[in-house]
Design an enzyme around this catalytic site. Structure first.
Site, PDB file in Angstrom:
ATOM      1  N   THR A 126       0.710  -1.155   0.085  1.00  0.00           N
ATOM      2  CA  THR A 126      -0.155  -0.313   0.292  1.00  0.00           C
ATOM      3  C   THR A 126       0.941   1.308   0.061  1.00  0.00           C
ATOM      4  OG1 THR A 126      -1.664   0.901   1.639  1.00  0.00           O
ATOM      5  CG2 THR A 126      -0.549  -0.316   2.782  1.00  0.00           C
ATOM      6  N   TYR A 166      -2.077   0.015  11.063  1.00  0.00           N
ATOM      7  CA  TYR A 166      -2.258  -0.804   9.827  1.00  0.00           C
ATOM      8  C   TYR A 166      -0.512  -0.658   8.935  1.00  0.00           C
ATOM      9  CZ  TYR A 166      -4.080  -1.069   4.887  1.00  0.00           C
ATOM     10  OH  TYR A 166      -3.347  -1.098   3.421  1.00  0.00           O
TER      11      TYR A 166
END
Length: 341
Positions: A126, A166
């Site tokens: 990501t 995250y």
């Protein structure tokens, strides 16, 4: 004929990737614990496109990963998509986030390493590994923010700066995949994805914002915009992402050990509401009920990926325009209202 194993294969990206794999005539193994909304519907849809082997398993189960991945050979491909995907969820339950994203990644890597085989291992990372980009100068325009000094966007050379549980868990997985190539010689490649969108995406407020807004627009629900709506993201249609996966799989020797940004780049950007909102209202033919809330902590005013490296190495560039991609997404939501009602 190679075998493709997709962890998280019943997810939004996973089922679209699986369809591309089946269309190419490859064997497909889908691994998923079916915990996410829409996963069972996505699996059923994928099974309609051809024969596949489904393994209901969780990446946190090391023994299951060894059983599934252990028999693979050097010509096979693992696309690791399974993960916990929401920043807000990671803040509420950081241990579970870590066990899924970081621990699950190590389980996948170890299952392959201990087998002795060397299939290509593709990790879906990501852009969150770059953190808040606090030192990048930002300009404010009438409908969007923009980088002052990064005309091509954020490159892979940008220092990593994990924000949020995250960001930490996905960043750890990112680096584990990269390091298993250096230390153990496994052919791994890391793809740092931007905002991916498209059909079969069951977006929710804290993840999958394009789909979330499209679903709300079609069903006449209200939406909340956090901040002023000028925040800019580079967006990538899932068809372009799956093409990147297939190109990487066909270029194992070239990509092994590599790290690539895979996003829309500067030519496929949009502000989350100041520009997206009018397009949605035009497509659904009515004004939307919009509410504004305070900025979320750590929300970047702008993020755009520099995608020149993957273009140089694989000849890949996004082909689906932002407007065309949104039209496809809204059409899919309209045709599948029953999935959301």
């Amino acid at each position: 004929m190679p075998t493709y194993v997709i962890t998280g294969g019943a997810g939004f990206i996973g089922c679209n990737t699986g369809r591309r794999v089946l269309e190419a005539g490859h064997r497909l193994v889908v691994v998923d614990n079916l915990s996410r909304k829409g996963a069972r519907a996505n699996l059923t849809w994928l099974q309609e496109h051809g024969g596949l082997l489904f393994e209901e398993a969780d990446v946190r189960d090391a023994a299951a990963m060894e059983r599934i991945l252990g028999p693979l050979g050097d010509d096979d491909v693992v696309i690791h998509l399974a993960g916990q995907v929401a920043v807000t969820t990671s803040v509420a339950n950081p241990r579970e986030d870590f066990e899924i994203n970081a621990g699950g990644a190590v389980n996948v890597l170890e299952a392959v390493r201990q087998s002795g085989a060397k299939p290509l291992l593709i990790n879906a990372s990501t852009n969150k590994v770059y953190g808040g980009m606090d030192k990048a100068a930002v300009l404010e325009h009438s409908t969007r923010y923009a980088y002052r000094d990064l005309p091509h966007g954020v490159s892979e050379d940008t220092p990593l700066d994990f924000h949020s549980p995250y960001g930490c868990s996905k960043g750890a997985a990112d680096q584990y995949f990269h390091d298993y190539s250096r230390i153990y010689g496994l052919p791994t490649v890391v793809l740092r994805q931007s905002c991916i969108y498209g059909p079969r995406q069951f977006g929710v407020e804290d993840q999958g914002w394009l789909a979330w807004f499209a679903i709300a627009a079609v069903l006449g629900r209200s939406v909340t915009i956090y901040g002023n709506g000028k925040q800019v993201r580079d967006v990538l249609h899932v068809d372009d992402l799956t093409q990147a996966f297939m190109l990487a799989a066909d270029s194992k020797d070239k990509v092994a050990g590599g790290v690539y940004n895979v996003g829309g780049g500067p030519e496929h950007t949009m502000s989350v509401w100041a520009e997206f909102g009018p397009i949605l209202e035009e497509l659904v033919g009515c004004s939307l009920d919009v509410r504004f809330g305070p900025w979320r902590p750590g929300d970047q005013p702008v993020y755009v990926s520099d995608i020149r490296q993957i273009e140089r190495d694989l000849g890949w560039r996004p082909e689906v325009t932002v407007r065309a991609g949104i039209e496809r997404l809204v059409r899919w939501v309209r045709e599948n209202r029953s999935l959301f009602e």
